[in-house]
Design an enzyme around this catalytic site. Structure first.
Site, mmCIF file in Angstrom:
data_model
loop_
_atom_site.group_PDB
_atom_site.id
_atom_site.type_symbol
_atom_site.label_atom_id
_atom_site.label_comp_id
_atom_site.label_asym_id
_atom_site.label_seq_id
_atom_site.Cartn_x
_atom_site.Cartn_y
_atom_site.Cartn_z
ATOM 1 N N GLY A 410 0.835 -1.058 -0.145
ATOM 2 C CA GLY A 410 -0.226 -0.143 -0.093
ATOM 3 C C GLY A 410 0.976 1.272 0.047
ATOM 4 O O GLY A 410 0.535 2.157 -0.603
ATOM 5 N N GLU A 411 2.063 1.163 0.510
ATOM 6 C CA GLU A 411 3.213 2.353 0.826
ATOM 7 C C GLU A 411 4.347 1.724 0.491
ATOM 8 O O GLU A 411 4.744 0.774 1.509
ATOM 9 C CB GLU A 411 2.878 3.213 1.783
ATOM 10 C CG GLU A 411 1.594 4.167 1.797
ATOM 11 C CD GLU A 411 1.435 4.974 2.853
ATOM 12 O OE1 GLU A 411 2.448 4.912 3.747
ATOM 13 O OE2 GLU A 411 0.441 5.579 3.306
ATOM 14 N N THR A 412 5.474 2.344 -0.019
ATOM 15 C CA THR A 412 6.829 2.123 0.578
ATOM 16 C C THR A 412 7.436 3.312 -0.218
ATOM 17 O O THR A 412 7.147 3.932 -1.215
ATOM 18 C CB THR A 412 7.382 0.661 -0.057
ATOM 19 O OG1 THR A 412 8.795 0.742 0.641
ATOM 20 C CG2 THR A 412 7.477 0.774 -1.424
#
Length: 488
Positions: A410-412
């Site tokens: 979902g995020e990095t």
């Protein structure tokens, strides 16, 4: 000199052949000859030919087919021998054979030596037609060659997408503090690195996700203006046009400021080819969740779901103090509402830090979306090691938590400024992380949303590291050449 009098000269010598005191044909002077069905045609006459020695009185001018003359190329200079696209023959009489030589007897004529240097300064000969010969019609005007249309070059680097919410910097081993409740999502994506659990079963062979267009699989996007105000359609359209050159997928965190509605309108109005992965904000309680859900349903019913793929319920809410049972209850409420609206086919899932994602939560999700960062780790050795770390942590979720469901980042990301501990934050390291992560994720078969599109200066008062994760500046100028992301 190119005397492309081709069929003209050949016709002129019908019977008596072209007269040259220093025979123009194929002798050592380097004349190029082209074979045709009706004979041999002079295609190339070097500057070394002595035109003053040509006996023009022997030419049968009445036999010349003046309509066949290519006046554009007559006596034009030519630096090279005839092109390989023509059927050129050797310039020596031995190679051509006597039948191919265009020549005629002339008094006191001697072929020039093959070793004689070519005269570069020889004036272009313009043979004078003798009085008795018929008047040569004036050549048709030279038609200028059309200049080719050169397409305007594309910009070196495609303009990237807009920004998304950013995590608060947190020490690697500590739990991130719950953010202050606000009307606008204050996204926190710093996940404390969990100690990877050894995998008891081999991971299934991953299939690299299909390239969705552009350099990155996906980008998180938060459209808020620098002062925190809501953008208009023109702003969102302008930003998403740039985003579409970098990716084919965007992730939204909320529906406030009409951001989902504006994003759908911008994509459809401009045929941008983006797929939107929306979210509803639950950190401010049930009423905010209900408001976001109502707007989501309204947008889908008005514009359709062809460019909408899935719905995330919240973002890192377990790390903000929401209990897992409450989060699961919210997910079930959203699922029931969509089914009642005839939208039950839309995937529903939570987005949490990998350290907080459990099998129980995965069971109620259609896919497992995890936020994983190594930028907050207590140890830094290299960008390669940081990328390897987040892939290993995703593998742990895939092998031990997801229960066979798809796992997606979902995020990095990596900030280009500020301080989060040992990890060196710089633009060079941001570029290196993005490039290496993109390649590693594709190899391991992970879809992902890179964090984030633009710097989030709208998070006023936040640390510099929190505000500089974007691949675009806050005013949507590329921070580096995105072409660097195209290679592994």
């Amino acid at each position: 000199m190119r005397a492309c009098i081709s069929s003209l000269l050949l016709a002129a010598v019908a019977g008596s052949q072209l007269i040259s005191a220093a025979p123009i044909a194929a002798v050592s002077s380097g004349v190029g000859l082209v074979g045709r069905d009706d004979g041999i045609v002079v295609d190339y006459v070097p500057a070394s030919v002595d035109w003053n020695k040509v006996d023009w009185s022997q030419v049968n001018w009445s036999a010349v087919n003046w309509d066949a003359v290519n006046w554009q190329s007559v006596f034009s200079s030519r630096d090279t021998i005839p092109s390989s696209s023509e059927t050129t023959y050797s310039s020596t009489q031995d190679q051509l054979g006597s039948a191919a030589v265009i020549s005629a007897p002339a008094a006191n004529s001697t072929p020039e030596s093959s070793n004689a240097p070519e005269s570069s300064a020889a004036p272009e000969p313009k043979p004078v037609v003798p009085e008795p010969s018929p008047v040569v019609p004036e050549p048709s005007p030279v038609v200028p060659e059309p200049s080719p249309v050169v397409p305007e070059p594309s910009p070196v680097a495609p303009e990237p997408s807009s920004s998304s919410e950013k995590p608060s910097p947190v020490a690697s081993e500590a739990q991130p503090p719950a953010p202050t409740t606000t009307s606008k999502p204050e996204y926190t994506s710093s996940s404390p690195p969990p100690k990877p659990e050894p995998s008891t079963s081999a991971a299934p062979d991953p299939q690299p996700p299909a390239n969705s267009g552009g350099s990155l699989w996906g980008l998180t996007y938060s459209p808020y203006n620098i002062d925190g105000s809501c953008p208009d359609l023109a702003t969102v359209s302008s930003q998403l046009k740039k985003v579409a050159q970098v990716t084919g997928n965007i992730r939204l965190y909320s529906t406030d400021c009409s951001q989902l509605r504006l994003a759908v309108q911008a994509v459809k109005n401009n045929n941008l080819g983006l797929t939107i992965h929306p979210g509803i904000w639950i950190s401010d309680g049930a009423s905010r969740m209900q408001s976001d859900l109502d707007e989501f349903v309204s947008v889908v019913k008005q514009y359709g779901s062809d460019i909408i793929n899935g719905l995330s319920v919240g973002n890192e809410d377990l790390s903000k103090g929401t209990s897992e049972s409450t989060l699961i209850e919210y997910i079930n409420q959203v699922r029931s509402r969509l089914q009642a609206e005839g939208l039950g086919y839309i995937p529903i899932y939570a987005t949490e830090q990998d350290a907080h994602f459990t099998s129980s939560l995965a069971n109620v999700c259609d896919l497992v979306q995890v936020n994983i960062y190594s930028i907050f780790d207590s140890i830094f050795t290299s960008i390669d090691a940081s990328v390897k770390s987040v892939i290993q942590r995703a593998d742990n979720i895939r092998n031990n938590v997801a229960g066979g469901k798809p796992v997606r980042f979902g995020e990095t990301g990596w900030s280009s400024a500020g301080n989060t501990g040992p990890s060196p934050l710089s633009l060079a390291n941001q570029i290196a992380y993005a490039q290496k992560f993109k390649c590693a994720a594709a190899s391991a078969g992970y879809e992902y949303f890179y964090f984030e599109a633009k710097n989030s200066q709208w998070k006023q008062g936040a640390a510099a590291s929190e505000q500089n994760f974007g691949i675009f500046s806050a005013d949507f100028v590329p921070k580096f050449d995105f072409g660097l992301l195209n290679y592994c």
